[in-house]
Each structure stands twice: as structure tokens, then as C-alpha cells.
Scaffold this motif. Structure first.
Motif, PDB file in Angstrom:
ATOM      1  N   THR A 132     -17.035   6.383  25.846  1.00  0.00           N
ATOM      2  CA  THR A 132     -15.642   6.732  26.105  1.00  0.00           C
ATOM      3  C   THR A 132     -15.572   8.221  26.402  1.00  0.00           C
ATOM      4  N   THR A 172     -12.638  11.605  28.038  1.00  0.00           N
ATOM      5  CA  THR A 172     -11.338  12.015  28.560  1.00  0.00           C
ATOM      6  C   THR A 172     -11.284  11.780  30.064  1.00  0.00           C
ATOM      7  N   ILE A 214      -7.174   5.679  27.441  1.00  0.00           N
ATOM      8  CA  ILE A 214      -8.500   5.676  26.828  1.00  0.00           C
ATOM      9  C   ILE A 214      -9.314   4.573  27.475  1.00  0.00           C
ATOM     10  N   ILE A 227      -3.749  12.887  26.410  1.00  0.00           N
ATOM     11  CA  ILE A 227      -4.650  12.012  25.667  1.00  0.00           C
ATOM     12  C   ILE A 227      -6.067  12.554  25.857  1.00  0.00           C
ATOM     13  N   PRO A 268     -11.491  11.068  23.149  1.00  0.00           N
ATOM     14  CA  PRO A 268     -11.689   9.901  22.281  1.00  0.00           C
ATOM     15  C   PRO A 268     -13.137   9.807  21.792  1.00  0.00           C
ATOM     16  N   VAL A 284     -11.295   4.218  17.085  1.00  0.00           N
ATOM     17  CA  VAL A 284     -11.287   5.250  18.120  1.00  0.00           C
ATOM     18  C   VAL A 284     -10.414   6.400  17.635  1.00  0.00           C
ATOM     19  N   PHE A 288      -8.722  10.038  18.604  1.00  0.00           N
ATOM     20  CA  PHE A 288      -8.339  10.753  19.817  1.00  0.00           C
ATOM     21  C   PHE A 288      -7.214  11.727  19.495  1.00  0.00           C
TER      22      PHE A 288
END
Length: 478
Positions: A59, A61, A68, A100, A103, A114, A116
Motif C-alpha cells: 500500500t 500514498t 487507500i 489521505i 497507509p 491499516v 493512515f
């Protein structure tokens, strides 16, 4: 008991081998970890988690800062082409409605989490830390539950939550702006509470950005992550503005010390990973760690850009890419991250089969040494031979365009002049190791029968006629 028996068996084998007049191979070397960078374009703050199900989960950004994503594959390189799934999107308004960021995916007590950071739709800089949870076996296809915000002692800018277990205790480490301290963010650690979205007890400030390389553009320490090896905890973090000034620092603590005691940690006085103009890699940072497919090597995962100059705010530049490279270790057990290597295939090191030494260049002469510093002097990109397919050539990592070539039977690292002679001198046929079929030897293309071989600390091109020569001309790729 088993460990003692194993050591005795190895010793007996070594004695028998010596009596037989054969070269003794040192302990099995960690095999070469070879990937192709970048792993993912336009993916910053990357996190790769290797799970017990045999998959790597990735994962990061996204440049739109609005969702995500998650990928999975059975190899690190496979993540480059793996399908990408959006597992969560920002709220249409209010909390968790903007920015956001960063993560991280973890598996804790049988469930996926997760971590974040997110801002508000009406105040994008009101960044706080949040957690998603899922009990599904496959997090890519899972349904996720919002577990809300991680509460810390101050209701201030906070981000980059990461978690690690040490001596059976789970900790959270993160970055936050503390009231009364004139910085963008500092680093903190605390024990996790009753749930994976809470902390409890003492909160410790680990470090404040004060050094010149931590305060270029912005006074920032962020993106903490922990690597545990060799009886120590190594906490790497990112510092300065997110342009070419971005770099990695490191805190070190003994594994026997209390992570919640700030005095347990020592800050490295200089960056441990920084921009490199020779390899065209700028602003490396916000890293995480995973392990190679065989579990034998630590792999650093990070982002950077392949150009220095940025127009406007670096946060609006979308071109940070996810990259990986192997972590090496110095004689004292501390990690050596080297330099951010050039795009393309990650480099290897040529380790002598019969000594704990590596081929390296020093004032352009190839020699054999242990504990090479800087690390990049002993790293080479192994490419298709300059003389054509069927051969290999070794390009210097910190001097791109320079290759290992023979001249008057000596081995040098020199810039290619484009001539047929240079191409032939820098091309070698890869063979099964002359001393061991599990290793490799490299025969000259234009002088068949002559091999890359070390002798008295230097590296030559020589014919091999005896057992000693076969061992000296055999290498392990690390």
C-alpha cells in the motif's frame, strides 16, 4: 543442543574437506536479491508487508490523496504488475475528508489493520491518525471497518503511525507536532493499548529535528519504522522538506534497553540515506522494511524522484515512485543502506568464495576487501554484456557508465569509450563456479581460459591451473 550439533558437523566437514585437499567454502552467503526499480510509479510512502499466506501486500500514498489502495503478489517484483484495488475512499465531507496519507498494513491478533493519516474537508491540514480493521483472510477483497482515530496526549498535527513488537510488547511509533516545540513534527513511541487503535501509559519523545540535514526547508522528523537485527533496534525516519532535501536518519537502541526510555536511543549524526546525483535519485525517504522471498535478506522499501528540480510545492508533484533495495550490514552489525541505486536492475556484490571479502574499486583499480566503505564501491549492476548477448558486464553503482574491464591482465573500473576493444574487455561469460557449482566464475570473452580472479588483495584476469586458482576465481553474488 541442535545448534551445537550443527556447528560440530560443519567443523567435521571442514576438516574432512581440508584433508581431501579441496578449498573450504565459508558459511553459505545470502543470495543476491535482484529487483527492477521502480516497483510502482506515482506511489509514495510505500509499505510492503510479507504475510504467512505467502503474499506480499503493498500500500502507498496516491498523488490524489483521496483513497487507500492495496496490491498483493507472491514476489516483490510481482507487485509491479499486480492488480490494484481501492479498499477505502475519503469521506465526502468532514473528518477523514482530505489528505489521505501514508497507509501501512499490519496483521495483528488474527486481523488486518491499516494505519493512515487524514485531514478534514474544511481543514486539510488538520491531520490526525486513523485505523481500519478487517477480519477477512484476504485484505484485498475484504470489507473494512473504520475504528476511528488514535488518541494521543495532544490534539495536534499527527501522522505516520507504525507498529512493531519487541520482547513480546507491541508499540506504536508516530510523528506529531508537540505544543511548545518549534518544529513541524517530532517522533514518539508508546505501548499499544487494549486495541490496535489505542495507546496506553507513557508517551516518549524520541527525537526532535535539530541538525542541519533535518531542517532543510522544514524542521521535520516523520515516517518512523523499526528494523530489529543484531541485538539492536534501528528506527529510521525521514527528515527535511519532501523535495531533494528529503533523507533518512536513524536512531539506534540496544535490544535489551527500554524503548520507552529516550536515553536508550542514539541518533546517527549524519543521514543514513540521501539524494545521489550520480544515480539520478532525489529525496529518498518514508521507508519501510520487508524481507526477501527466501527470508534471508532485509529489503528497504522507499520512495524518491528521478529528478531534482520541482516547480511549486513538492506535495503537489505526483512523481514519487516506490523503490526497493537490499539492506547490508557493517562489521559492527549496523545497517548500511548505501546510496539510492540507479533505475533498472538492482546491483549485486561479488563475494569471494574462499574469503569474506568483496570485489570493490579503489582509485579505479579492482581489489578484494572486507567491510567496504562506501558500500557502493562494491556494488555492480550486472547487465547484458557490452559485447552482446551471451555475456555479462558489471557496471559500477556509484559511477554509472563505468564498467569492470581488464587491461594488461589487471581489472579496473573505467568509463566506456564505445570501442569494440572496450566492449570485449568488459564482457565476460558466466560459468558455473570453478570451485563450486553453486557459485559462479566469469571467463573473459576475448581471452578464453582466463577468469576474473583475486590474488594478494587485487583482482586480475588470469588462467586457472590449480585448486587454489579455482577457488580464487569463484564468486558468490550477494
Amino acid at each position: 543442543m541442535k545448534s551445537t550439533l550443527h556447528r560440530l558437523l560443519v567443523l567435521v566437514l571442514a576438516i574432512v574437506t581440508c584433508v581431501a585437499g579441496l578449498p573450504v567454502s565459508p558459511a553459505s552467503a545470502t543470495p543476491a536479491v535482484r529487483n527492477t526499480n521502480p516497483i510502482a510509479e506515482r506511489r509514495a510512502d510505500p509499505h510492503i508487508f510479507k504475510h504467512t499466506d505467502g503474499f506480499y501486500y503493498f500500500t502507498a500514498t496516491v498523488p490524489e490523496y483521496d483513497r487507500i489502495i492495496l496490491r498483493r503478489a507472491t514476489t516483490i517484483q510481482g507487485l509491479a504488475t499486480a492488480a490494484e484495488t481501492v479498499i477505502w475512499r475519503k469521506h465526502a465531507s468532514g473528518e477523514m475528508g482530505a489528505h489521505i496519507w501514508a497507509p501501512e498494513i499490519h496483521f495483528i491478533n488474527g486481523k488486518w489493520y491499516v494505519y493512515f493519516a487524514a485531514g478534514r474537508s474544511n481543514d486539510v491540514w488538520r491531520i490526525r491518525m486513523y485505523v481500519l480493521e478487517s477480519s477477512s483472510a484476504n485484505p484485498v477483497t475484504a470489507t473494512w471497518t473504520e475504528r476511528g482515530r488514535i488518541t494521543t496526549p495532544w490534539d495536534t498535527f499527527s501522522l505516520d503511525a507504525s507498529t512493531f513488537v519487541h520482547n513480546g510488547v507491541r508499540y506504536l511509533t508516530w510523528a506529531q507536532k508537540e505544543p511548545g516545540i518549534d518544529t513541524g513534527s517530532n517522533l514518539y513511541v508508546a505501548r499499544m493499548g487494549a486495541s490496535p487503535w489505542s495507546i496506553t501509559g507513557q508517551v516518549t519523545r524520541l527525537t526532535v529535528p535539530t541538525l542541519a540535514w533535518e531542517t532543510r526547508g522544514h524542521k521535520v522528523a516523520e515516517g518512523p519504522t523499526v528494523l530489529q537485527r543484531n541485538g539492536r533496534l534501528f528506527l529510521t525516519y525521514s527528515a527535511s522538506a519532501t523535495d531533494a532535501n528529503y533523507c533518512l536518519g536513524m536512531l539506534t537502541a540496544s535490544a535489551s534497553a527500554d524503548p520507552l526510555n529516550a536515553a536508550s536511543w542514539t541518533k546517527s549524526p549524519n543521514p543514513v540515506f540521501a539524494s545521489n546525483a550520480a544515480t539520478s535519485q532525489y529525496g529518498p525517504g518514508h521507508n519501510s522494511f520487508t524481507v526477501s522471498e527466501d527470508g534471508q535478506s532485509d529489503i528497504m522499501v522507499y520512495h524518491d524522484r528521478n529528478y531534482r528540480d520541482i516547480n511549486g510545492d513538492p506535495l503537489n508533484d505526483p512523481n514519487r515512485r516506490t523503490r526497493v533495495q537490499k539492506v547490508y550490514y557493517k562489521a559492527d552489525g549496523t545497517p548500511d543502506f548505501g546510496i539510492p541505486v540507479a533505475d533498472g536492475a538492482t546491483p549485486v556484490r561479488l563475494k569471494s568464495y574462499n574469503t569474506e571479502r568483496f570485489v570493490r574499486h579503489w582509485e579505479y583499480r579492482a581489489r578484494l576487501e572486507a567491510n567496504v566503505a562506501p558500500l557502493a564501491d562494491s556494488q555492480f549492476k550486472m547487465v547484458t554484456g557490452l559485447a552482446g548477448s551471451g555475456t555479462v558486464s558489471f557496471e559500477s553503482t556509484n559511477f554509472p557508465g563505468y564498467y569492470l574491464r581488464h587491461r594488461n591482465n589487471d581489472l579496473w573500473v573505467e568509463r566506456t569509450d564505445g570501442s569494440a576493444l572496450f566492449r570485449n574487455d568488459a564482457a565476460f561469460t558466466q560459468r558455473a563456479g570453478l570451485a563450486s557449482s553453486s557459485a559462479l566464475s566469469f571467463e573473459s570473452l576475448n581471452f578464453p581460459g582466463r577468469y576474473i580472479r583475486h590474488s594478494n588483495g587485487l583482482v586480475y584476469l588470469q588462467a586457472v591451473t590449480d585448486a587454489q586458482g579455482r577457488a580464487d576465481a569463484t564468486f558468490v553474488l550477494e
